[in-house]
Design a protein around this motif. Structure first.
Motif, short mmCIF file in Angstrom:
data_model
loop_
_atom_site.label_atom_id
_atom_site.label_comp_id
_atom_site.label_asym_id
_atom_site.label_seq_id
_atom_site.Cartn_x
_atom_site.Cartn_y
_atom_site.Cartn_z
N PHE A 24 0.79 -1.21 0.11
CA PHE A 24 0.07 0.18 -0.14
C PHE A 24 0.89 1.35 0.24
O PHE A 24 1.88 1.26 0.73
CB PHE A 24 -0.80 0.02 1.04
N HIS A 80 -11.88 12.48 0.16
CA HIS A 80 -10.50 12.37 0.06
C HIS A 80 -9.87 12.19 -1.21
O HIS A 80 -10.38 11.19 -1.96
CB HIS A 80 -10.02 10.99 0.97
N GLU A 82 -6.75 11.03 -2.15
CA GLU A 82 -5.50 10.15 -2.42
C GLU A 82 -5.97 9.16 -3.48
O GLU A 82 -7.21 8.85 -3.64
CB GLU A 82 -4.99 9.56 -1.05
N ASP A 84 -6.24 6.25 -4.22
CA ASP A 84 -6.65 4.84 -3.78
C ASP A 84 -8.16 5.30 -3.91
O ASP A 84 -8.96 4.22 -3.85
CB ASP A 84 -6.14 4.45 -2.52
N HIS A 85 -8.62 6.51 -3.58
CA HIS A 85 -9.97 6.70 -3.70
C HIS A 85 -10.52 7.56 -4.76
O HIS A 85 -11.66 7.63 -5.38
CB HIS A 85 -10.46 7.38 -2.34
N HIS A 146 -5.84 12.45 6.72
CA HIS A 146 -4.36 12.70 6.75
C HIS A 146 -3.75 13.36 5.71
O HIS A 146 -2.63 13.65 5.56
CB HIS A 146 -3.44 11.36 7.06
N ASP A 165 -10.69 8.09 5.57
CA ASP A 165 -9.74 7.07 5.84
C ASP A 165 -9.79 6.97 7.53
O ASP A 165 -9.61 5.83 8.24
CB ASP A 165 -8.28 7.60 5.72
N TYR A 194 -2.57 -0.03 10.35
CA TYR A 194 -3.28 1.03 9.33
C TYR A 194 -3.13 2.40 10.07
O TYR A 194 -2.42 3.27 9.69
CB TYR A 194 -4.80 0.86 8.85
N THR A 225 -13.41 4.66 4.34
CA THR A 225 -13.00 4.20 3.04
C THR A 225 -11.96 2.91 2.93
O THR A 225 -12.01 2.37 1.73
CB THR A 225 -12.02 5.48 2.41
N HIS A 226 -11.85 2.46 4.05
CA HIS A 226 -11.09 1.15 4.28
C HIS A 226 -11.87 0.35 5.44
O HIS A 226 -11.77 0.80 6.59
CB HIS A 226 -9.54 1.16 4.51
FE1 FEO Z 1 -5.32 8.37 2.22
FE2 FEO Z 1 -7.02 5.47 1.61
O1 FEO Z 1 -5.96 7.06 1.27
#
Ligand code: FEO
Length: 400
Positions: A24, A80, A82, A84-85, A146, A165, A194, A225-226
């Motif tokens: 990740f 967010h 980033e 990954d989203h 973050h 997140d 995490y 989101t996770h």
């Molecule tokens: Fe901060 Fe899941 O991206």
């Protein structure tokens, strides 16, 4: 069917599971995979909340269609940016060109920079609301948990907090989605790993954010989101995150050593044996060369004692140990009992860096601080026992 999962009558999970990515952020191992959670609210107006990593766009769009059929998506809310989203934003926009993208002022900067999108956007401020028909969504701007643009979206009707997140964890969703569908104990370590690695640096901000939300809303469901969606016991993940954000720990000691030929390892094992003889039941002993730092950081986040021992390499500290020290300094590790020791063959260096580490973090250094040359003598091993004894005594005292 593409396995969208219903949270409430009109709210569905349309996320994906990633078991293919090894690291990740190209940093953190994913032995249990990871989920990218996105949600869709199928009200009079249709709102998507976040998207998924670009590798999964096709599956993702099928899930969206699985929920809304031929209806259009009216809004894409970006909590967010980033990737990954946000990775699927362009594809979602191609599928639904009239869709409005909603974010705060900082979101828009990222949106243009990453994807060249400057039109069809709507900027919201903290406290603004969005009417979907039977419900209004409320936005909370929560920067630096973050990234600078991070925010949260609250469904005031179903009382679901879409938290970005925050409250997330590593680990894919293996058929389950909700906290009441799985044994949480199995995932606790991956959730803390995490937190400690991704969010931990921003612990004070996370604590302030959690405190603020606690005064303003009473969510019945937490949808990050996770990881898991918390519907049976949302208070549990809120409490855990709040505890970790303040670096509250439990009794235990993490011993980490860097050793080329086993001499520093012998010292670390002497410390660990002494810890055990002095009543410490939670002892984690790691070879810094062979255990990924994310797992070491996770255990350091859990326990109130750390012992660090390192050999010297080319007149400096052993490089993998330096990497760990920097990671801990960057996360402002504090309130731990700390023991340190160094070793060398022909030039010191490791202990100087360990002493510098002590100056950079707010931890309680325990005597003796020792440095060994060549193989550890019996006198040195006695000192290692002393470190273990004194660390054990201090962590017990701090835990009272
Ligand atoms: Fe901060 Fe899941 O991206």
């Amino acid at each position: 069917m593409y396995n969208s999962i219903k949270l409430t009558d009109k709210v569905h999970w349309v996320g994906v599971n990633d078991k293919e990515t090894d690291l990740f952020e190209s940093l953190w191992p994913l032995p249990e995979g990871i989920a990218y959670n996105s949600y869709i609210i199928n009200d009079d107006k249709v709102a998507l909340i976040d998207t998924v990593k670009i590798n999964y766009t096709d599956t993702y769009l099928e899930k969206v269609r699985d929920v809304i059929g031929d209806k259009k998506v009216d809004y894409l809310i970006i909590n967010h940016m980033e990737p990954d989203h946000s990775g699927s934003i362009k594809s979602v926009l191609e599928a639904y060109p009239e869709m409005k993208i909603i974010g705060n002022a900082k979101t828009m900067n990222f949106l243009e920079g990453f994807y060249g999108i400057t039109e069809g956007t709507q900027v919201i401020k903290d406290g603004d609301e969005l009417d979907l028909g039977s419900r209004k969504l409320k936005f909370f701007i929560t920067p630096m948990v973050h990234w600078p643009e991070t925010m949260m979206t609250y469904d005031q009707k179903d009382k679901i907090l879409f938290a970005g997140d925050v409250f997330g964890g590593f680990g894919s969703l293996n058929g389950f989605l909700f906290d009441d569908e799985v044994n949480i104990d199995h995932y606790e370590d991956e959730i803390r790993r995490y937190f400690s690695n991704i969010i931990g640096k921003y612990g004070p901000v996370a604590h302030r954010t959690i405190s603020r939300l606690g005064k303003e809303i009473e969510p019945e469901m937490i949808a990050s989101t996770h990881g898991l969606v918390w519907r049976e016991d949302p208070a549990h993940i809120i409490q855990e995150y709040d505890k970790w954000s303040q670096q509250e720990t439990e009794e235990g000691v993490v011993v980490v050593y860097g050793s080329m030929y086993g001499n520093t390892k012998v010292m670390a094992e002497a410390v660990a044996r002494s810890l055990s003889e002095n009543g410490i039941e939670q002892i984690r002993l790691f070879d810094v060369s062979r255990k990924h730092p994310s797992f070491i950081i996770n255990d350091i986040w859990k326990y109130n004692g750390i012992v660090l021992g390192s050999c010297t390499y080319n007149t400096e500290i052993f490089p993998p140990m330096d990497y760990l020290l920097k990671a801990l300094e960057s996360r402002n590790i504090k309130n731990r009992v700390l023991g340190i020791f160094g070793s060398y063959s022909w030039s010191g260096g490791a202990l100087d860096r360990l002493k510098e580490f002590k100056e950079n973090v707010n931890c309680q250094l325990v005597d003796p601080v020792i440095e060994s040359q060549h193989a550890p003598s019996s006198e040195i091993l006695e000192k290692c026992y002393e470190i273990g004894k004194n660390v054990a005594s201090a962590v017990k005292e701090n835990n009272e």
